[in-house]
Design an enzyme around this catalytic site. Structure first.
Site, PDB file in Angstrom:
ATOM      1  CB  CYS A  15      11.183  23.384  61.923  1.00 19.79           C
ATOM      2  SG  CYS A  15      11.371  23.251  63.709  1.00 19.79           S
ATOM      3  CB  CYS A  52      14.079  24.802  63.883  1.00 20.82           C
ATOM      4  SG  CYS A  52      13.604  23.077  63.953  1.00 20.82           S
TER       5      CYS A  52
END
Ligand SMILES: [Zn+2]
Length: 144
Positions: A69, A72
């Site tokens: 991600c 993230c």
């Protein structure tokens, strides 16, 4: 006598009792003798997750994330910085939702990153989407 707080050791998961007024003095774990706070978010998984959420007397902020991600990864340094700023009043933790799919499902994590703030074992706030350092601090402090 000062109030004492239960603090779960990030290394061995032992529950320590620390006088509240000595929390800032670099307390060490009574079992494994390592520092209870290192200025970094701790990785939680399975049983340790439930122990840290359920037994800590300080609020626990969890960043649900995954290695693939992008947002993230962008948020990770800001979350690190928040740990340095907020420990030992708050415990910051990360859950890798790829490795911990049961936890992700249990908490209904639909998008990552998602931050959730737990107090006394209960989730009291949740925020989806990446945030910068100042916003992370503001969000956490607003829910303490
Ligand atoms: Zn320990």
């Amino acid at each position: 006598m000062s109030e004492s707080l239960h603090i779960v050791c990030p290394q061995c998961d032992a529950v320590n009792r620390i006088p509240a007024d000595r929390l800032g003095e670099g307390p060490k774990c009574g079992r494994c003798h390592r520092p209870l706070f290192s200025g970094h978010p701790i990785a939680l998984a399975g049983a340790s997750f439930h122990k840290h959420i359920g037994r800590n007397d300080i609020p626990v902020v969890v960043d649900f994330w995954a290695p693939w991600c992008g947002p993230c990864k962008m948020m990770a340094p800001a979350f690190e910085q928040a740990a340095r700023r907020l420990e030992p009043r708050v415990r910051l933790a990360k859950v890798n939702t790829d490795d911990e799919q049961t936890l992700g499902a249990q908490f209904g994590i639909r998008s990552i990153p998602t931050m959730a703030l737990f107090k006394g074992g209960r989730e009291v706030a949740r925020q989806a989407g990446a945030m910068g350092g100042a916003d992370i601090l503001r969000w956490i402090q607003a829910h303490l």
